[in-house]
Motif scaffolding. Structure first.
Motif, PDB file in Angstrom:
ATOM      1  N   ASP A  12       0.830  -1.207   0.000  1.00 50.76           N
ATOM      2  CA  ASP A  12       0.000   0.000   0.000  1.00 50.76           C
ATOM      3  C   ASP A  12       0.866   1.260   0.000  1.00 50.76           C
ATOM      4  O   ASP A  12       0.578   2.225  -0.722  1.00 50.76           O
ATOM      5  CB  ASP A  12      -0.945   0.025   1.202  1.00 50.76           C
ATOM      6  CG  ASP A  12      -2.058  -1.002   1.099  1.00 50.76           C
ATOM      7  OD1 ASP A  12      -2.380  -1.426  -0.040  1.00 50.76           O
ATOM      8  OD2 ASP A  12      -2.612  -1.380   2.148  1.00 50.76           O
ATOM      9  N   THR A  13       1.920   1.248   0.781  1.00 49.14           N
ATOM     10  CA  THR A  13       2.832   2.402   0.811  1.00 49.14           C
ATOM     11  C   THR A  13       3.468   2.606  -0.557  1.00 49.14           C
ATOM     12  O   THR A  13       3.537   3.740  -1.046  1.00 49.14           O
ATOM     13  CB  THR A  13       3.917   2.214   1.890  1.00 49.14           C
ATOM     14  OG1 THR A  13       3.290   2.080   3.166  1.00 49.14           O
ATOM     15  CG2 THR A  13       4.881   3.385   1.921  1.00 49.14           C
ATOM     16  N   ARG A  14       3.923   1.523  -1.184  1.00 52.20           N
ATOM     17  CA  ARG A  14       4.518   1.641  -2.519  1.00 52.20           C
ATOM     18  C   ARG A  14       3.517   2.227  -3.516  1.00 52.20           C
ATOM     19  O   ARG A  14       3.856   3.112  -4.294  1.00 52.20           O
ATOM     20  CB  ARG A  14       5.009   0.281  -3.030  1.00 52.20           C
ATOM     21  CG  ARG A  14       6.244  -0.234  -2.339  1.00 52.20           C
ATOM     22  CD  ARG A  14       6.867  -1.412  -3.072  1.00 52.20           C
ATOM     23  NE  ARG A  14       5.938  -2.473  -3.411  1.00 52.20           N
ATOM     24  CZ  ARG A  14       5.581  -3.480  -2.607  1.00 52.20           C
ATOM     25  NH1 ARG A  14       6.093  -3.548  -1.383  1.00 52.20           N
ATOM     26  NH2 ARG A  14       4.740  -4.413  -3.019  1.00 52.20           N
ATOM     27  N   LYS A  15       2.280   1.749  -3.479  1.00 50.34           N
ATOM     28  CA  LYS A  15       1.261   2.247  -4.413  1.00 50.34           C
ATOM     29  C   LYS A  15       0.970   3.717  -4.182  1.00 50.34           C
ATOM     30  O   LYS A  15       0.880   4.501  -5.128  1.00 50.34           O
ATOM     31  CB  LYS A  15      -0.029   1.431  -4.268  1.00 50.34           C
ATOM     32  CG  LYS A  15       0.056   0.040  -4.843  1.00 50.34           C
ATOM     33  CD  LYS A  15      -1.236  -0.722  -4.590  1.00 50.34           C
ATOM     34  CE  LYS A  15      -1.057  -2.192  -4.917  1.00 50.34           C
ATOM     35  NZ  LYS A  15      -2.207  -2.999  -4.480  1.00 50.34           N
ATOM     36  N   ILE A  16       0.805   4.108  -2.933  1.00 53.67           N
ATOM     37  CA  ILE A  16       0.489   5.502  -2.609  1.00 53.67           C
ATOM     38  C   ILE A  16       1.620   6.426  -3.056  1.00 53.67           C
ATOM     39  O   ILE A  16       1.386   7.454  -3.700  1.00 53.67           O
ATOM     40  CB  ILE A  16       0.207   5.670  -1.101  1.00 53.67           C
ATOM     41  CG1 ILE A  16      -1.127   5.011  -0.740  1.00 53.67           C
ATOM     42  CG2 ILE A  16       0.229   7.141  -0.686  1.00 53.67           C
ATOM     43  CD1 ILE A  16      -1.353   4.856   0.753  1.00 53.67           C
ATOM     44  N   LEU A  17       2.859   6.068  -2.726  1.00 58.22           N
ATOM     45  CA  LEU A  17       3.989   6.928  -3.077  1.00 58.22           C
ATOM     46  C   LEU A  17       4.218   6.969  -4.581  1.00 58.22           C
ATOM     47  O   LEU A  17       4.533   8.026  -5.140  1.00 58.22           O
ATOM     48  CB  LEU A  17       5.252   6.490  -2.339  1.00 58.22           C
ATOM     49  CG  LEU A  17       5.191   6.607  -0.817  1.00 58.22           C
ATOM     50  CD1 LEU A  17       6.509   6.201  -0.189  1.00 58.22           C
ATOM     51  CD2 LEU A  17       4.784   8.004  -0.377  1.00 58.22           C
TER      52      LEU A  17
END
Length: 136
Positions: free
Chosen positions: A21-26
């Motif tokens: 999720d962090t990778r997708k958001i960033l």
């Protein structure tokens, strides 16, 4: 508030975080700002990405399975100096919130140290500042 005089267009970012999720958001955040982004889930993926992708900035989680962000930063800096003779600015993302952890992160070579959950505006601001500093 981000420095709008600094464009993130054509900026190359390497985002390393084991949380999808962090990778997708960033990735989405910085692509919307015009940057080119490669995201890696672990240190070995990040090192592989470094072979073909010359990032302008590294955004890296500290606590990852297998190899932590400190070790990864050291390897990326070694590899990058061999390839380009320059140092990549790096931002640490972490759940480690003690002052000693922040100091250690800065001493090991991270330019900034952000606690999770991340304030996205602050992250964009930090990236803009690092770009401005590296252009001076």
């Amino acid at each position: 508030m981000p420095n709008k005089s600094i464009s993130l267009k054509q900026l190359r970012l390497l985002v390393v975080d084991d949380d999808s999720d962090t990778r997708k958001i960033l990735t989405t955040l910085f692509k919307l700002e015009g940057a080119e982004v490669i995201a890696a889930a672990c240190a070995s993926e990040a090192l592989e990405a470094m072979l073909d992708f010359q990032p302008d900035i590294l955004i890296c989680d500290i606590c990852m399975p297998g190899e932590d962000g400190y070790s990864l930063l050291e390897k990326i800096r070694t590899l990058n100096k061999q390839q380009t003779q320059r140092e990549i600015p790096a931002i640490a993302l972490t759940a480690f919130v003690h002052e000693e952890d922040r100091i250690y992160g800065l001493l090991t070579g991270f330019h900034s140290y952000l606690y999770k959950p991340i304030d996205l505006k602050e992250l964009v601001f930090l990236v803009s500042n690092l770009i401005e500093q590296s252009n001076n």
